[in-house]
Design an enzyme around this catalytic site. Structure first.
Site, PDB file in Angstrom:
ATOM      1  N   SER A  96      17.859 -86.151 -51.223  1.00  0.00           N
ATOM      2  CA  SER A  96      19.084 -85.557 -51.325  1.00  0.00           C
ATOM      3  C   SER A  96      19.136 -84.222 -50.889  1.00  0.00           C
ATOM      4  O   SER A  96      18.540 -83.926 -49.634  1.00  0.00           O
ATOM      5  CB  SER A  96      19.491 -85.689 -52.601  1.00  0.00           C
ATOM      6  N   ASP A 236      24.979 -81.988 -47.948  1.00  0.00           N
ATOM      7  CA  ASP A 236      23.932 -81.709 -48.024  1.00  0.00           C
ATOM      8  C   ASP A 236      23.175 -83.035 -47.351  1.00  0.00           C
ATOM      9  O   ASP A 236      23.878 -83.621 -46.603  1.00  0.00           O
ATOM     10  CB  ASP A 236      23.472 -82.144 -49.394  1.00  0.00           C
ATOM     11  N   ASP A 238      21.973 -85.859 -47.286  1.00  0.00           N
ATOM     12  CA  ASP A 238      22.549 -87.146 -47.314  1.00  0.00           C
ATOM     13  C   ASP A 238      23.807 -87.476 -47.470  1.00  0.00           C
ATOM     14  O   ASP A 238      24.457 -88.521 -47.412  1.00  0.00           O
ATOM     15  CB  ASP A 238      21.481 -88.215 -48.402  1.00  0.00           C
ATOM     16  N   ASP A 240      26.285 -86.763 -49.553  1.00  0.00           N
ATOM     17  CA  ASP A 240      27.037 -87.283 -50.643  1.00  0.00           C
ATOM     18  C   ASP A 240      27.844 -86.012 -51.230  1.00  0.00           C
ATOM     19  O   ASP A 240      29.059 -86.201 -51.671  1.00  0.00           O
ATOM     20  CB  ASP A 240      26.204 -88.096 -51.672  1.00  0.00           C
TER      21      ASP A 240
HETATM   22 MG    MG Z   1      22.710 -85.841 -51.986  1.00  0.00          MG
END
Ligand code: MG
Length: 444
Positions: A96, A236, A238, A240
């Site tokens: 993440s 960010d 990834d 999300d």
């Molecule tokens: Mg993330």
């Protein structure tokens, strides 16, 4: 730094606490829990991702799972792929927002929901006891190179507002060379925007500290001003989480991503919303306008998603820039958030700074306190709940006290031996005073 194991998956330092063996074992443990089902496997852009994905695929296959490789993908793309493809679960190789020396694993169930604490514990126990199975019948591995496009299609298909007013509008996007590089600029262009893409190479070489916080986004703010853009977005690694910069180049604060998304949805489709106990009262103020219920859950994406499922929520998410649109998936999704914010701009004809000015202004203070043990933390949160028994108190995750003029939430971190203390009020001095009262009562 020890391997971090929690509800948001596992994270470790590459080659130190996170090795291919650890990833293989965890994947085999999760594959055992999934009883050899069909599993989607994706990764963010970190250079170590391909190596760890091979290890995870081996572990899942050993447990008898049929693995479908999506390769580099945003976490919400995997969430959408699971639901759309009726898979039994998913695994994403990502740390993440952690910096580059880190990587890790996120797990999703057959609905595309992150594990709740009980399931997370089951994965960890299976790993600790090495109670995984190893099959001798293997299933052919599959490849899906179209999941990102289908995710974008789903987000575009959920648009409810005429977006022609933003045609030709300039937007700056900072994908931090993460998984958001792949689909996001194309989606923005398809919606009619002119895109200035910063850090748009999917190399996993992060151009700045990847957590989308004000101090890491000074280049984005400057680029919005330089390009005279209507809005700036940062994802960010990834993809999300999403944060927003207004047309003056000001970082509006991560709490506003969810707030503006909630405003976009409730103004058209009033209904219940869910968010965690550490999220700003902004969402309550918006929900009140439309007489909608706010479900407050424990911190953690799985808790919010579960609250949304139980209460048939129309939107939900977390104040850190995580928006969950239940029409798309049960994970936080920067694509959905961008779509909702652009729709709000078009529906109202307002600039970002004007949309922010329409909402109350709150001051939020976040503190961390080191604490010797989990027992000490639990004792402190219990003491706090008792001391403020006359106020509105929630004890589902630490203790949150809602006063007339603000709130304070104290809880144990899921990942570090610290207590997180958050407080919010219209006035900063009031927030500080409330935090002071709570800390005194808790003994922290
Ligand atoms: Mg993330």
């Amino acid at each position: 730094m020890a391997l971090m194991i929690g509800v948001s998956g596992i994270r470790g330092l590459i080659g130190d606490t996170l090795t291919p063996q650890v990833v293989l074992d965890f994947a085999q443990a999760y594959g055992t829990i999934l009883d050899g089902g069909r599993v989607v496997l994706g990764r963010d852009t970190r250079p170590s991702g391909e190596m760890f994905a091979s290890a995870a695929a081996a572990g899942l296959a050993a447990a008898g799972c049929e693995v479908t490789h999506v390769d580099v993908a945003m976490t919400p793309t995997i969430g959408h792929a699971i639901r759309a493809g009726a898979y039994d679960g998913g695994v994403i190789i990502t740390a993440s927002h952690n910096p580059q020396p880190w990587n890790g694993l996120k797990f999703l169930d057959d609905r595309g929901v992150a594990p709740n604490p009980a399931r997370a514990k089951r994965i960890e126990d299976t790993w600790r006891k090495k109670a995984w199975r190893c099959t001798d019948s293997f299933r052919e591995q599959q490849r899906d190179s179209d999941a990102g496009r289908r995710h974008v299609e789903a987000v575009r298909g959920a648009i409810e507002v005429d977006l022609s007013p933003i045609r030709g509008t300039r937007v700056v996007l900072d994908s931090v060379n993460g998984a958001g590089c792949l689909e996001m600029p194309g989606m923005l262009r398809a919606l009619g925007c002119e895109v200035v893409h910063m850090n748009g190479e999917p190399t996993g070489e992060f151009a700045h500290t990847p957590e989308p916080l004000a101090e890491n986004l000074t280049d984005l703010c400057a680029a919005v001003r330089r390009h005279d853009a209507a809005i700036g977005f940062a994802q960010d690694p990834d993809a999300d989480r999403l944060v927003i910069v207004d047309e003056t180049g000001a970082f509006i604060g991560e709490e506003y991503t969810l707030a503006l998304s909630v405003q976009a949805v409730l103004s058209r489709r009033p209904g219940a919303i869910a968010t965690n106990l550490s999220t700003s009262r902004l969402v309550d103020a918006i929900a009140e306008r439309y007489q909608c219920e706010v479900i407050r859950t424990a911190v953690g994406e799985a808790n919010v998603a579960t609250g949304m499922l139980e209460h048939d929520c129309v939107i939900g998410g977390e104040g850190n820039g995580g928006v969950i649109d239940p029409r798309i998936s049960w994970v936080r999704d920067s694509l959905s958030a961008i779509s909702l914010v652009l729709q709000l701009m078009c529906a109202t004809g307002k600039r970002v700074s004007e949309l922010v000015a329409d909402l109350p202004r709150y001051a939020m203070i976040k503190q961390k306190v080191a604490c010797a043990s989990r027992e000490a933390i639990d004792a402190a949160t219990r003491k706090t709940a008792e001391a403020f028994a006359g106020e509105r108190v929630s004890t589902i995750d630490g203790t949150r006290i809602d006063f007339a003029d603000g709130w304070v939430h104290i809880r144990a971190s899921n990942t570090e031996p610290i207590v997180r203390i958050m407080g919010e009020a219209e006035d900063r001095a009031v927030a500080e005073e409330l935090i002071g009262r709570v800390r005194k009562a808790s003994g922290l």
